[in-house]
Design a protein around this motif. Structure first.
Motif, PDB file in Angstrom:
ATOM      1  N   TYR A   1       0.825  -1.208   0.000  1.00 35.95           N
ATOM      2  CA  TYR A   1       0.000   0.000   0.000  1.00 35.95           C
ATOM      3  C   TYR A   1       0.859   1.259   0.000  1.00 35.95           C
ATOM      4  N   SER A   2       1.984   1.204   0.723  1.00 30.38           N
ATOM      5  CA  SER A   2       2.768   2.430   0.885  1.00 30.38           C
ATOM      6  C   SER A   2       3.847   2.595  -0.176  1.00 30.38           C
ATOM      7  N   SER A   3       3.971   1.620  -1.121  1.00 28.36           N
ATOM      8  CA  SER A   3       5.022   1.746  -2.131  1.00 28.36           C
ATOM      9  C   SER A   3       4.416   2.196  -3.458  1.00 28.36           C
ATOM     10  N   PRO A   4       5.204   2.921  -4.277  1.00 30.59           N
ATOM     11  CA  PRO A   4       4.696   3.275  -5.605  1.00 30.59           C
ATOM     12  C   PRO A   4       4.514   2.015  -6.422  1.00 30.59           C
ATOM     13  N   GLY A   5       3.426   1.972  -7.172  1.00 31.20           N
ATOM     14  CA  GLY A   5       3.149   0.759  -7.934  1.00 31.20           C
ATOM     15  C   GLY A   5       2.328  -0.233  -7.160  1.00 31.20           C
ATOM     16  N   GLY A   6       1.919   0.159  -5.950  1.00 26.00           N
ATOM     17  CA  GLY A   6       1.059  -0.715  -5.164  1.00 26.00           C
ATOM     18  C   GLY A   6      -0.371  -0.218  -5.209  1.00 26.00           C
ATOM     19  N   LEU A   7      -1.155  -0.556  -4.203  1.00 22.01           N
ATOM     20  CA  LEU A   7      -2.555  -0.108  -4.158  1.00 22.01           C
ATOM     21  C   LEU A   7      -2.609   1.414  -4.086  1.00 22.01           C
ATOM     22  N   ILE A   8      -3.646   2.000  -4.696  1.00 22.91           N
ATOM     23  CA  ILE A   8      -3.742   3.457  -4.741  1.00 22.91           C
ATOM     24  C   ILE A   8      -4.920   3.915  -3.874  1.00 22.91           C
ATOM     25  N   ASP A   9      -4.660   4.850  -2.973  1.00 23.80           N
ATOM     26  CA  ASP A   9      -5.728   5.391  -2.139  1.00 23.80           C
ATOM     27  C   ASP A   9      -6.424   6.504  -2.920  1.00 23.80           C
ATOM     28  N   GLU A  10      -7.563   6.169  -3.481  1.00 20.75           N
ATOM     29  CA  GLU A  10      -8.227   7.158  -4.340  1.00 20.75           C
ATOM     30  C   GLU A  10      -8.907   8.259  -3.548  1.00 20.75           C
ATOM     31  N   VAL A  11      -9.136   8.028  -2.258  1.00 23.12           N
ATOM     32  CA  VAL A  11      -9.660   9.122  -1.433  1.00 23.12           C
ATOM     33  C   VAL A  11      -8.611  10.237  -1.390  1.00 23.12           C
ATOM     34  N   LEU A  12      -7.343   9.840  -1.267  1.00 22.65           N
ATOM     35  CA  LEU A  12      -6.272  10.838  -1.227  1.00 22.65           C
ATOM     36  C   LEU A  12      -6.056  11.506  -2.572  1.00 22.65           C
ATOM     37  N   TYR A  13      -6.023  10.686  -3.644  1.00 21.60           N
ATOM     38  CA  TYR A  13      -5.544  11.227  -4.910  1.00 21.60           C
ATOM     39  C   TYR A  13      -6.640  11.601  -5.893  1.00 21.60           C
ATOM     40  N   TYR A  14      -7.873  11.179  -5.626  1.00 29.81           N
ATOM     41  CA  TYR A  14      -8.912  11.420  -6.624  1.00 29.81           C
ATOM     42  C   TYR A  14     -10.046  12.247  -6.043  1.00 29.81           C
ATOM     43  N   SER A  15     -10.802  11.664  -5.094  1.00 28.92           N
ATOM     44  CA  SER A  15     -11.983  12.385  -4.617  1.00 28.92           C
ATOM     45  C   SER A  15     -11.596  13.560  -3.709  1.00 28.92           C
ATOM     46  N   ARG A  16     -10.486  13.458  -2.970  1.00 28.74           N
ATOM     47  CA  ARG A  16     -10.047  14.573  -2.131  1.00 28.74           C
ATOM     48  C   ARG A  16      -8.630  15.011  -2.505  1.00 28.74           C
ATOM     49  N   GLY A  17      -8.357  15.052  -3.782  1.00 30.31           N
ATOM     50  CA  GLY A  17      -7.004  15.365  -4.249  1.00 30.31           C
ATOM     51  C   GLY A  17      -6.529  16.759  -3.864  1.00 30.31           C
TER      52      GLY A  17
END
Lengths: 223, 194
Positions: free
Chosen positions: B113-129
């Protein structure tokens, strides 16, 4: 209370994902005023203080060096933009972030000064700004836990519960510390002694505008 | 001097303000114990029950949101779903390395989760970017201030001295002035007390 009761008719929205900005006459007016002030401050030069000396008829000039001037102008512009953002945003967590940014930048504007009294006051203000991040973000988190939402538009339709009122007061304590209003004003009052007038003005202006906006937000949550 | 005058004078000292502020905050937080607190279970950004995914032995625990990349969305909610139409579509994306790590052990969910190329937290980067942009701006500003102070107050003192000759001179004078003022103040105060 409804957003339209406090700010006038909604003229439009700017959707940024979950963070939706509501444009009402009140918000737009505050936004434009802050932007105009920021532009004026960005264009202006700093003052040179002239101080009379004791015992003689001489006077000394206190001016700001070039690199200090550049840093302070940059931080003053960031402070102005953060204030403008806080005026217009329609999201509770977003507004706390803007206020935290204003707090840090305010410390930065005076931290470049080489006057011991002013630096001491800025240090004390920095401590308050750090402590107040707890009630600031804690208050927003309490309101999120109590209602399940952060959008001010949705919050305005939810009846206030004791937990929401507690969160709102916590938020107010956080904003009071972060903007340094009375009775915590002494640290800021000492900071204003430094030369470099237009940049010092943005510290004043940001607290003033943020408090007006914060009262509107608290009224939306509580009533 | 009247009592309220003494109070104002006490409030005018910057050293006392953080203490006063902490006291006010502490007193109010104590009041918080009396306030009825209840969690609204209909949260906009839901989390799975703690340990639930660990018990299910999911290798992505506790951040498994399901879904297939660009095919089916993962379980993720947005306040205004009309503004984030493709939410959840890439939340389960994993790079080949992350897939390898996932196949090795069920205990690396947090690392993936915390590495690039892993799971993406879309709350952080999309809905609350926008919030994420602001958070990093706050960090950047504190770095700007701290690095400016380090460069000008500790590393490059010679140039700083040249730059601030005027203000330095004035400082010395200021100190002298403040000494004079304190003398005057204390003498006038003594007179008042007398």
């Amino acid at each position: 209370m409804d957003i339209t009761t406090l700010g006038g008719n909604i003229l439009g929205t700017i959707p940024l994902g979950d963070i939706v900005i509501y444009l009402t006459p009140f918000h737009l007016f505050m936004f434009v005023v802050v932007l105009i002030f920021t532009a004026l401050i960005a264009m202006s030069r700093t003052e040179t203080q002239v101080e009379a000396e004791f015992g003689t008829l001489k006077e000394s000039k206190v001016s700001v060096g070039l690199s200090e001037f550049k840093t302070r102008r940059f931080l003053a512009i960031v402070c102005g933009l953060a204030t403008a953002g806080a005026m217009i945003t329609g999201d509770l967590f977003n507004i706390t972030l803007f206020i935290a940014l204003i707090g840090i930048v305010n410390v930065g504007i005076v931290s470049a000064v080489k006057q011991v009294d002013v630096l001491d006051a800025a240090y004390q203000y920095g401590i308050i700004a750090m402590i107040s991040s707890l009630p600031l973000f804690g208050g927003a988190a309490m309101i999120l836990a109590a209602t399940g939402t952060l959008s001010l538009f949705v919050l305005s339709g939810i009846a206030a519960t004791p937990m929401m009122i507690f969160g709102a007061i916590l938020l107010l304590i956080g904003i009071a510390g972060e903007t340094g209003i009375a009775p915590f004003f002494a640290t800021k009052a000492e900071m204003f002694r430094t030369p470099g007038s237009p940049f010092i003005l943005i510290i004043h202006l940001s607290s003033l505008m943020v408090i007006i906006r914060a009262i509107e937000v608290l009224l939306i949550i509580v009533t | 001097m009247s009592k309220i005058g003494k109070l104002w004078n006490a409030l005018a000292n910057p050293d006392r303000i953080p203490k006063l502020y902490s006291l006010v905050l502490a007193a109010f937080l104590l009041v918080g114990f009396l306030v009825p607190i209840s969690l609204d279970t209909n949260q906009i950004y839901p989390r799975p029950v703690p340990q639930e995914q660990v018990d299910e032995e999911s290798p992505l625990a506790p951040y498994d949101r399901g879904g297939k990349v660009l095919k089916t969305p993962g379980i993720i909610k947005a306040q205004y779903s009309e503004n984030s139409k493709s939410i959840g579509m890439i939340t389960s994306y994993m790079s080949p390395q992350a897939i390898l790590v996932q196949s090795i052990s069920p205990y690396f969910g947090t690392s993936i989760y915390s590495s690039p190329g892993g799971l993406i937290d879309e709350v952080l980067y999309y809905s609350r970017g926008f919030d994420t942009i602001l958070e990093s701006t706050i960090l950047m500003m504190s770095f700007v201030i701290a690095s400016w102070l380090v460069v000008n107050f500790t590393m490059n003192t010679r140039r700083a001295e040249k730059d601030s000759k005027n203000s330095k001179k004035a400082n010395i004078k200021n100190i002298n002035i403040s000494k004079n003022i304190s003398k005057i103040d204390s003498s006038s105060l003594n007179k008042e007390e007398e």
